[in-house]
Design a protein around this motif. Structure first.
Motif, PDB file in Angstrom:
ATOM      1  N   ALA A   1       9.602   7.826   7.395  1.00  0.00           N
ATOM      2  CA  ALA A   1       8.229   7.473   7.796  1.00  0.00           C
ATOM      3  C   ALA A   1       7.857   6.090   7.250  1.00  0.00           C
ATOM      4  O   ALA A   1       7.171   5.311   7.924  1.00  0.00           O
ATOM      5  CB  ALA A   1       7.244   8.524   7.292  1.00  0.00           C
ATOM      6  N   TYR A   2       8.316   5.785   6.038  1.00  0.00           N
ATOM      7  CA  TYR A   2       8.061   4.471   5.457  1.00  0.00           C
ATOM      8  C   TYR A   2       8.778   3.388   6.264  1.00  0.00           C
ATOM      9  O   TYR A   2       8.238   2.295   6.482  1.00  0.00           O
ATOM     10  CB  TYR A   2       8.530   4.433   4.005  1.00  0.00           C
ATOM     11  N   LEU A   3       9.991   3.677   6.698  1.00  0.00           N
ATOM     12  CA  LEU A   3      10.758   2.706   7.469  1.00  0.00           C
ATOM     13  C   LEU A   3      10.155   2.488   8.853  1.00  0.00           C
ATOM     14  O   LEU A   3      10.154   1.369   9.370  1.00  0.00           O
ATOM     15  CB  LEU A   3      12.213   3.159   7.586  1.00  0.00           C
ATOM     16  N   TRP A   4       9.624   3.561   9.456  1.00  0.00           N
ATOM     17  CA  TRP A   4       8.948   3.407  10.744  1.00  0.00           C
ATOM     18  C   TRP A   4       7.724   2.506  10.598  1.00  0.00           C
ATOM     19  O   TRP A   4       7.418   1.709  11.497  1.00  0.00           O
ATOM     20  CB  TRP A   4       8.536   4.766  11.296  1.00  0.00           C
ATOM     21  N   ALA A   5       7.006   2.641   9.495  1.00  0.00           N
ATOM     22  CA  ALA A   5       5.821   1.808   9.273  1.00  0.00           C
ATOM     23  C   ALA A   5       6.203   0.333   9.203  1.00  0.00           C
ATOM     24  O   ALA A   5       5.474  -0.533   9.709  1.00  0.00           O
ATOM     25  CB  ALA A   5       5.123   2.232   7.982  1.00  0.00           C
ATOM     26  N   LEU A   6       7.355   0.050   8.585  1.00  0.00           N
ATOM     27  CA  LEU A   6       7.827  -1.328   8.525  1.00  0.00           C
ATOM     28  C   LEU A   6       8.268  -1.811   9.902  1.00  0.00           C
ATOM     29  O   LEU A   6       7.931  -2.928  10.319  1.00  0.00           O
ATOM     30  CB  LEU A   6       8.985  -1.440   7.531  1.00  0.00           C
TER      31      LEU A   6
ATOM     32  N   SER B   1      14.401   7.111  -4.032  1.00  0.00           N
ATOM     33  CA  SER B   1      14.443   6.577  -2.670  1.00  0.00           C
ATOM     34  C   SER B   1      13.053   6.199  -2.161  1.00  0.00           C
ATOM     35  O   SER B   1      12.884   5.170  -1.498  1.00  0.00           O
ATOM     36  CB  SER B   1      15.085   7.595  -1.722  1.00  0.00           C
ATOM     37  N   ILE B   2      12.044   7.007  -2.483  1.00  0.00           N
ATOM     38  CA  ILE B   2      10.682   6.697  -2.038  1.00  0.00           C
ATOM     39  C   ILE B   2      10.170   5.434  -2.718  1.00  0.00           C
ATOM     40  O   ILE B   2       9.583   4.551  -2.071  1.00  0.00           O
ATOM     41  CB  ILE B   2       9.738   7.888  -2.310  1.00  0.00           C
ATOM     42  N   ILE B   3      10.382   5.332  -4.012  1.00  0.00           N
ATOM     43  CA  ILE B   3       9.941   4.139  -4.732  1.00  0.00           C
ATOM     44  C   ILE B   3      10.693   2.908  -4.225  1.00  0.00           C
ATOM     45  O   ILE B   3      10.107   1.845  -4.016  1.00  0.00           O
ATOM     46  CB  ILE B   3      10.144   4.317  -6.247  1.00  0.00           C
ATOM     47  N   ALA B   4      12.006   3.065  -3.995  1.00  0.00           N
ATOM     48  CA  ALA B   4      12.813   1.934  -3.547  1.00  0.00           C
ATOM     49  C   ALA B   4      12.388   1.457  -2.166  1.00  0.00           C
ATOM     50  O   ALA B   4      12.253   0.245  -1.926  1.00  0.00           O
ATOM     51  CB  ALA B   4      14.289   2.325  -3.541  1.00  0.00           C
ATOM     52  N   VAL B   5      12.163   2.387  -1.231  1.00  0.00           N
ATOM     53  CA  VAL B   5      11.802   1.973   0.120  1.00  0.00           C
ATOM     54  C   VAL B   5      10.385   1.406   0.149  1.00  0.00           C
ATOM     55  O   VAL B   5      10.083   0.505   0.945  1.00  0.00           O
ATOM     56  CB  VAL B   5      11.941   3.149   1.114  1.00  0.00           C
ATOM     57  N   THR B   6       9.510   1.898  -0.730  1.00  0.00           N
ATOM     58  CA  THR B   6       8.165   1.326  -0.821  1.00  0.00           C
ATOM     59  C   THR B   6       8.231  -0.117  -1.305  1.00  0.00           C
ATOM     60  O   THR B   6       7.576  -1.013  -0.750  1.00  0.00           O
ATOM     61  CB  THR B   6       7.287   2.163  -1.774  1.00  0.00           C
ATOM     62  N   MET B   7       9.042  -0.367  -2.323  1.00  0.00           N
ATOM     63  CA  MET B   7       9.217  -1.734  -2.830  1.00  0.00           C
ATOM     64  C   MET B   7       9.891  -2.612  -1.779  1.00  0.00           C
ATOM     65  O   MET B   7       9.531  -3.780  -1.610  1.00  0.00           O
ATOM     66  CB  MET B   7      10.044  -1.705  -4.116  1.00  0.00           C
ATOM     67  N   PHE B   8      10.840  -2.031  -1.063  1.00  0.00           N
ATOM     68  CA  PHE B   8      11.527  -2.792  -0.005  1.00  0.00           C
ATOM     69  C   PHE B   8      10.543  -3.215   1.078  1.00  0.00           C
ATOM     70  O   PHE B   8      10.589  -4.348   1.570  1.00  0.00           O
ATOM     71  CB  PHE B   8      12.646  -1.945   0.607  1.00  0.00           C
ATOM     72  N   ASN B   9       9.642  -2.323   1.466  1.00  0.00           N
ATOM     73  CA  ASN B   9       8.657  -2.650   2.496  1.00  0.00           C
ATOM     74  C   ASN B   9       7.749  -3.797   2.069  1.00  0.00           C
ATOM     75  O   ASN B   9       7.443  -4.695   2.858  1.00  0.00           O
ATOM     76  CB  ASN B   9       7.823  -1.420   2.838  1.00  0.00           C
TER      77      ASN B   9
ATOM     78  N   PHE C   1       0.509  -7.856   5.708  1.00  0.00           N
ATOM     79  CA  PHE C   1       0.392  -7.787   4.247  1.00  0.00           C
ATOM     80  C   PHE C   1      -0.834  -6.994   3.833  1.00  0.00           C
ATOM     81  O   PHE C   1      -0.774  -6.172   2.906  1.00  0.00           O
ATOM     82  CB  PHE C   1       0.335  -9.190   3.645  1.00  0.00           C
ATOM     83  N   LEU C   2      -1.964  -7.222   4.507  1.00  0.00           N
ATOM     84  CA  LEU C   2      -3.198  -6.529   4.124  1.00  0.00           C
ATOM     85  C   LEU C   2      -3.142  -5.030   4.448  1.00  0.00           C
ATOM     86  O   LEU C   2      -3.598  -4.204   3.656  1.00  0.00           O
ATOM     87  CB  LEU C   2      -4.399  -7.160   4.828  1.00  0.00           C
ATOM     88  N   LEU C   3      -2.585  -4.690   5.605  1.00  0.00           N
ATOM     89  CA  LEU C   3      -2.579  -3.286   6.022  1.00  0.00           C
ATOM     90  C   LEU C   3      -1.394  -2.499   5.475  1.00  0.00           C
ATOM     91  O   LEU C   3      -1.530  -1.308   5.173  1.00  0.00           O
ATOM     92  CB  LEU C   3      -2.585  -3.189   7.554  1.00  0.00           C
ATOM     93  N   LEU C   4      -0.251  -3.144   5.356  1.00  0.00           N
ATOM     94  CA  LEU C   4       0.944  -2.441   4.885  1.00  0.00           C
ATOM     95  C   LEU C   4       1.301  -2.829   3.461  1.00  0.00           C
ATOM     96  O   LEU C   4       1.422  -1.971   2.583  1.00  0.00           O
ATOM     97  CB  LEU C   4       2.128  -2.734   5.818  1.00  0.00           C
ATOM     98  N   GLY C   5       1.447  -4.126   3.220  1.00  0.00           N
ATOM     99  CA  GLY C   5       1.858  -4.586   1.898  1.00  0.00           C
ATOM    100  C   GLY C   5       0.909  -4.165   0.794  1.00  0.00           C
ATOM    101  O   GLY C   5       1.338  -3.611  -0.233  1.00  0.00           O
ATOM    102  N   MET C   6      -0.385  -4.416   0.979  1.00  0.00           N
ATOM    103  CA  MET C   6      -1.355  -4.078  -0.062  1.00  0.00           C
ATOM    104  C   MET C   6      -1.447  -2.571  -0.276  1.00  0.00           C
ATOM    105  O   MET C   6      -1.616  -2.098  -1.404  1.00  0.00           O
ATOM    106  CB  MET C   6      -2.728  -4.644   0.300  1.00  0.00           C
ATOM    107  N   THR C   7      -1.329  -1.813   0.830  1.00  0.00           N
ATOM    108  CA  THR C   7      -1.353  -0.350   0.709  1.00  0.00           C
ATOM    109  C   THR C   7      -0.192   0.141  -0.131  1.00  0.00           C
ATOM    110  O   THR C   7      -0.342   0.994  -1.016  1.00  0.00           O
ATOM    111  CB  THR C   7      -1.295   0.305   2.099  1.00  0.00           C
ATOM    112  N   TYR C   8       0.990  -0.405   0.118  1.00  0.00           N
ATOM    113  CA  TYR C   8       2.172   0.028  -0.623  1.00  0.00           C
ATOM    114  C   TYR C   8       2.163  -0.456  -2.070  1.00  0.00           C
ATOM    115  O   TYR C   8       2.662   0.220  -2.958  1.00  0.00           O
ATOM    116  CB  TYR C   8       3.433  -0.426   0.104  1.00  0.00           C
ATOM    117  N   ILE C   9       1.611  -1.639  -2.295  1.00  0.00           N
ATOM    118  CA  ILE C   9       1.466  -2.104  -3.676  1.00  0.00           C
ATOM    119  C   ILE C   9       0.548  -1.157  -4.448  1.00  0.00           C
ATOM    120  O   ILE C   9       0.838  -0.758  -5.582  1.00  0.00           O
ATOM    121  CB  ILE C   9       0.916  -3.547  -3.709  1.00  0.00           C
TER     122      ILE C   9
END
Length: 253
Positions: free
Chosen positions: A163-168, A5-13, A122-130
């Motif tokens: 917490a990941y979903l709130w960040a999105l 679930s953590i990996i999936a929601v990170t990829m989803f974000n 993308f820079l603050l959230l996307g790149m961090t999650y990548i």
């Protein structure tokens, strides 16, 4: 080690931030928006917020005033909000006044705004999650990381999926605010007598960031996000009114 679930929601974000931004821009493109304005918005955000503003932070926070500013959440919020407001809104103004000085079509403000807001997301959230995904897969496949980094990445396994979903979710009002602020600054740069909208945009940006920093110390996350969303919607309403006025003035001219 890391739940599916953590990996999936990170990829989803990562996908939501990237594809959501591009979807908005494609919608604007069909209405006359230009990719040049989109990429300019992203580039100006990077230059003014990620380079120039960070240089100021290095000077100020390492100065004798640094401990005082960092020792109070109120002073941190005031300083951080004003710095973000000045750099990002002045960056917008320079883009509209100098680089896009020949562009008067109001759709330019929105194309620039989604580039600015989407670039930030993308820079603050996307790149961090990548980066997090790369490190997660490294550990899961038996890789070795420096001790401090290893501990930090393993700590991600204990972070609730919500917490990941709130960040999105937080990115949605942020992008809406950036598009609306771009309309205000566009009007300041293009319309006679509307220069006051530039300091108004700076103050609104500063107030938004100040509220986010200070209230984060006192409110639960859902209440904070609701407050930020209401604030962003108020700015969207103001931007909508200014946007419509731009169209009226364009028709008269």
């Amino acid at each position: 080690m890391f739940s599916v679930s953590i990996i999936a929601v990170t990829m989803f974000n990562v996908a939501a931030v990237t594809l959501g931004t591009l979807a908005v821009m494609l919608w604007l493109r069909r209405r006359g928006g230009r990719w040049r304005d989109f990429f300019l918005g992203a580039g100006i955000f990077f230059l003014f917020a990620m380079v120039l503003e960070q240089m100021l932070h290095q000077l100020v926070l390492r100065s004798p005033a640094g401990p005082t500013l960092q020792g109070s959440v109120w002073l941190t919020g005031l300083y951080g909000g004003l710095a973000a407001g000045v750099f990002e809104e002045v960056g917008r103004f320079c883009a509209f006044k100098l680089v896009l000085r020949g562009q008067r079509d109001r759709i330019t403000a929105l194309s620039y705004g989604i580039g600015h807001g989407g670039g930030e997301a993308f820079l603050l959230l996307g790149m961090t999650y990548i980066n997090n995904l790369i490190l997660m897969f490294t550990l899961s496949n038996g890789g070795v990381l420096p001790p401090a980094l290893d501990s930090a990445v393993r700590g991600l396994a204990a972070v609730p999926v919500t917490a990941y979903l709130w960040a999105l979710f937080e990115r949605i009002p942020a992008v809406a605010f950036h598009m609306s602020a771009s309309v205000l600054v566009f009007a300041a740069a293009k319309q006679p007598g509307k220069l006051w909208l530039l300091p108004a945009a700076i103050l609104l940006h500063a107030l938004l960031d100040f509220t986010a920093i200070v209230c984060n110390a006192y409110l639960p996350l859902p209440a904070l996000e609701l407050l930020i969303t209401v604030f962003a919607l108020a700015v969207v309403w103001l931007g909508y009114r200014v946007y419509n006025n731009l169209q009226k003035n364009q028709e008269i001219s």
